[in-house]
Scaffold this active site. Sequence first.
Site, PDB file in Angstrom:
ATOM      1  N   HIS B 264      31.963  35.488  43.444  1.00  0.00           N
ATOM      2  CA  HIS B 264      31.283  34.905  42.268  1.00  0.00           C
ATOM      3  C   HIS B 264      30.139  33.995  42.689  1.00  0.00           C
ATOM      4  O   HIS B 264      29.939  32.939  42.098  1.00  0.00           O
ATOM      5  CB  HIS B 264      32.280  34.116  41.416  1.00  0.00           C
ATOM      6  CG  HIS B 264      33.247  34.982  40.673  1.00  0.00           C
ATOM      7  ND1 HIS B 264      32.967  35.563  39.470  1.00  0.00           N
ATOM      8  CD2 HIS B 264      34.505  35.402  40.994  1.00  0.00           C
ATOM      9  CE1 HIS B 264      34.000  36.276  39.050  1.00  0.00           C
ATOM     10  NE2 HIS B 264      34.942  36.212  39.964  1.00  0.00           N
ATOM     11  N   ASP B 324      38.952  33.389  43.557  1.00  0.00           N
ATOM     12  CA  ASP B 324      39.410  34.539  42.760  1.00  0.00           C
ATOM     13  C   ASP B 324      38.529  35.765  42.965  1.00  0.00           C
ATOM     14  O   ASP B 324      37.353  35.655  43.297  1.00  0.00           O
ATOM     15  CB  ASP B 324      39.425  34.188  41.272  1.00  0.00           C
ATOM     16  CG  ASP B 324      38.051  33.769  40.777  1.00  0.00           C
ATOM     17  OD1 ASP B 324      37.351  33.028  41.502  1.00  0.00           O
ATOM     18  OD2 ASP B 324      37.653  34.193  39.677  1.00  0.00           O
ATOM     19  N   GLU B 325      39.132  36.915  42.754  1.00  0.00           N
ATOM     20  CA  GLU B 325      38.430  38.195  42.640  1.00  0.00           C
ATOM     21  C   GLU B 325      37.533  38.522  43.824  1.00  0.00           C
ATOM     22  O   GLU B 325      36.511  39.196  43.662  1.00  0.00           O
ATOM     23  CB  GLU B 325      37.628  38.246  41.331  1.00  0.00           C
ATOM     24  CG  GLU B 325      38.550  38.175  40.115  1.00  0.00           C
ATOM     25  CD  GLU B 325      37.830  38.377  38.780  1.00  0.00           C
ATOM     26  OE1 GLU B 325      38.359  39.098  37.938  1.00  0.00           O
ATOM     27  OE2 GLU B 325      36.745  37.794  38.599  1.00  0.00           O
ATOM     28  N   VAL B 326      37.900  38.055  45.000  1.00  0.00           N
ATOM     29  CA  VAL B 326      37.163  38.441  46.200  1.00  0.00           C
ATOM     30  C   VAL B 326      37.209  39.968  46.345  1.00  0.00           C
ATOM     31  O   VAL B 326      36.210  40.605  46.705  1.00  0.00           O
ATOM     32  CB  VAL B 326      37.746  37.744  47.443  1.00  0.00           C
ATOM     33  CG1 VAL B 326      37.059  38.214  48.714  1.00  0.00           C
ATOM     34  CG2 VAL B 326      37.638  36.233  47.290  1.00  0.00           C
TER      35      VAL B 326
END
Lengths: 555, 555
Positions: B264, B324-326
């Site tokens: 992100h 998050d969400e790597v």
Amino acid sequence: FQVMRLLILSLLFVSTFAWFYGRDEPDRWSVGGVWPLPQKIIYGSKNRTLTYDKIGIDLGDRKDCDVLLSMADNYMNKWLFPYPVEMKTGGTEDFIITVTVKEECPSGPPVHGSSEEYLLRVSLSEAVINAQTVWGALRAMESLSHLVFYDQKSQEYKIRTVEIFDKPRFPVRGIMIDTSRHFLSLNVIKRQLEIMSMNKMNVLHWHLVDSESFPYTSDKFPELHGVGAYSPRHVYSREDIAEVIAFARLRGIRVIPEFDLPGHTSSWKGRKGFLTECFDEKGEETFLPNLVDPINEANFDFISEFLEEVTETFPDQFLHLGGDEVNDFIVECWVRNKKIRKFMEEKGFGNDTILLENYFFEKLFAIVEKLKLKRKPIFWQEVFDNNIPDPNSIIHIWKGNTHEEIYEQVKNITSKNFPVIISACWYLNYIKYGADWRDEISGTAPSNSRYYYCDPTNFNGTDAQKNLVLGGIAAIWGELVDNTNIEARLWPRASAAAERLWSPAEKTQRAEDAWPRMHELRCRLVSRGYRIQPNNNPDFCPFEFDEPPATKSEL
Amino acid sequence: FQVMRLLILSLLFVSTFAWFYGRDEPDRWSVGGVWPLPQKIIYGSKNRTLTYDKIGIDLGDRKDCDVLLSMADNYMNKWLFPYPVEMKTGGTEDFIITVTVKEECPSGPPVHGSSEEYLLRVSLSEAVINAQTVWGALRAMESLSHLVFYDQKSQEYKIRTVEIFDKPRFPVRGIMIDTSRHFLSLNVIKRQLEIMSMNKMNVLHWHLVDSESFPYTSDKFPELHGVGAYSPRHVYSREDIAEVIAFARLRGIRVIPEFDLPGHTSSWKGRKGFLTECFDEKGEETFLPNLVDPINEANFDFISEFLEEVTETFPDQFLHLGGDEVNDFIVECWVRNKKIRKFMEEKGFGNDTILLENYFFEKLFAIVEKLKLKRKPIFWQEVFDNNIPDPNSIIHIWKGNTHEEIYEQVKNITSKNFPVIISACWYLNYIKYGADWRDEISGTAPSNSRYYYCDPTNFNGTDAQKNLVLGGIAAIWGELVDNTNIEARLWPRASAAAERLWSPAEKTQRAEDAWPRMHELRCRLVSRGYRIQPNNNPDFCPFEFDEPPATKSEL
């Protein structure tokens, strides 16, 4: 004035280069784009600088027309230059907007089918508006205001040169508000009227009364709001309504009232004998009757007198009388009611409640027929689906799980020669997560998203049938909507309906093409002070909406 | 003062007798109900009239404390008497609110675990507030303001007599805002802080930066916002942030910043070499890199310096670093990147990108460990799910389709001795149609409705495990939310989370019991000027929210 083809693409779009997702063309918005898209628009290659002191408006022979004077005031003083920037003066020649309107200034609101056609030419030296009616001039002026943009680089307002010929695809392009489930203030209603006019919408369908409350104040029958309103503060006086109608008129908008009969009528309980007694499965009387008593003959005299007053209050020639969801209450209030059953037997209806419904509607049609001020009745589709509408009726479509199902209904109803208005595609109260104006949102009926793609004449039918499609009304039912949230919830989702109902279908096939203009519209209206919410995933406006300062914390 | 049992039920509820649907007890709301429900509350049988000129506040030894002075100013001048009615004066004895606070006036914001406990007694002659800290006094004063109501019959403000002992169930009760997807103005953020304090919430989790934009202004690295902000208008200066923190402090709210790493991060592109090159399936370089380059050693020096500045800007001892969400970007930005692959081989990671993630996080933990101003890091749950969090970390839960799945995660993570914060139950950005705070809404994950029923300690576990549940943070991600709509979208839906996180579980088991109080809260806050939307189907407030007048149409 020379018509020029679009030469320089960079004039049309601004890029932001930010990281966005879920978009084909993520980083552009239009500059001087017009919403809804005009029938024909040809941009010139040049822009001209606008300064506040050099702009003028010439209303020609119509200098005394209140509609045009109000228009001139609103646009010259506010809408043309909405951004919070310092306005440059001087340094350029005069720029005069000449407005020529053929027809006389009307004393009343627009009527069904009033021309909204206009020609607009903007050159480097002037703007020329030609219209048949003042309503066309209003639409032209709104388009002109969309050509104005703020050039961040030169820090100047500019206007695009253009030639536009424009007229609406459908005569009815509206918003339905519901002031029974939650009350809406006059200020909030007026704000929606302003935003409607900025989207070239022309009908406010005012669903005034429903089961929950009766905010309409009848002078003849004050017991209705006296008992049925939420409180004495939650009412619209006839003066309030006149104020709304006048405000709407100055923006080219008609106000069509709805009084829903014979169901959804709990709040009419102030009128003794108007509702039947209703009974639950055990035969116990329920305390929430919601259906008119059709066997009490006095009720029809009352409806007649009541509607006479309504027509004196609302000048529009359309009158919406509801007729939806009678079935939801029929068992409780008619089938289980002994008096009703007895009447049905006497009339030879047997057990067929449809015949009793027909009985009610025939008497209602006769009342409408005899109104001193002639009215064309609109009914929700059940009156077509279940009953026999008066041939003079307009049928209002609100059902259908898919666009195809809705088109099928349009085809069917118009094949029986009834004009139709469609709301089924635009139930904006059904909120979901996502860009629902263009994307199908899972977990909801397909017809409850992709508003932009609903095209009401997209069915196999004759030209005569398609001409019976009067247009559409985006509905924002009031169960979860009040003054706090209606504006952001409506806009710009209703703008998708506005473009669908105004613009040529063949030029508005892809939401991806539309959204840069919708984005510019949003930012323009945000700067005009309206709560137009983001509906296309991450974005920003050059100048954002803001709230007034919170409480000062400094002592 | 005599503690009295509730004697007269009619004091508690007001009936409206209107037609409503979808409710067990449709026609009542509380009068002088307190939200969130206190640990213990015993109402007296009598009310007392309040008049503006006879009410006073005595801050005792803490007369110079800015938190209490601000409190006195806000409540005495605004929040106690919010309704647009004429205020009666005289005709009654003085009513003094005596505030006694044990601890000194703090110079900084509340810290994790600060006492918010209070005692509040309201008799016919006075009110007495006793608290350990000023934060407790703030909570007491808010409760006191909920006891005040406007008696429509006598047209007087009254206050209920009561004895309250109260303290929060969880130390972390927050709202997460996202200022990357859409910018939020200081005014809008402050308004949310005010409404939070009116719901006794104490944490603003500020998700400052994400892929889309970088509104945080770093003095050391101005290239970050210089390139990454939407525009030079879409930034928070360090002074702006200090203003938010000071504003929050006066309302008993901590501000926890989040800088999400290593995914992100597109908007950090102003920092050369910070992001990897990323490649699509064909091996073409994509133009939207969104992952930090972990093989560029200079990046860790940069992160270290950057976070030093962040800790100087944000005094809170918690620091959220995302994580998050790597996975969403790992193929594009790491797996397909030859330099990264080479580095992985050299390090002996083979093809296991998790090892490279671990490598990144270990270096990040080391940076946090060495910060001059000590910080406790918070990570989104992936750092627990996929990696090996530093034992000092707090784990932030955001996944789970059902409450049970979420509880299972809480159980699992606390069994490994990590403190947890839960957001998974309160993703308020996921809007749906209906009373989603209490009803399951079909077409959405079950965990995305029934907010009121999510109870984070509702799992089989030890007391030690349950003590590791720090609380919850209701998240309003910014994809479709900006200044125009955040307030009505958050409230009162977040109020359901506020009660769950403050009040005893055993007394708040049924939304049906809660909603009359929630209704009163909504109307109270509406009259204080906030956009608290209806969320329980048709209703009304005695005094509705209103907009300022629309454009004058009269010439």
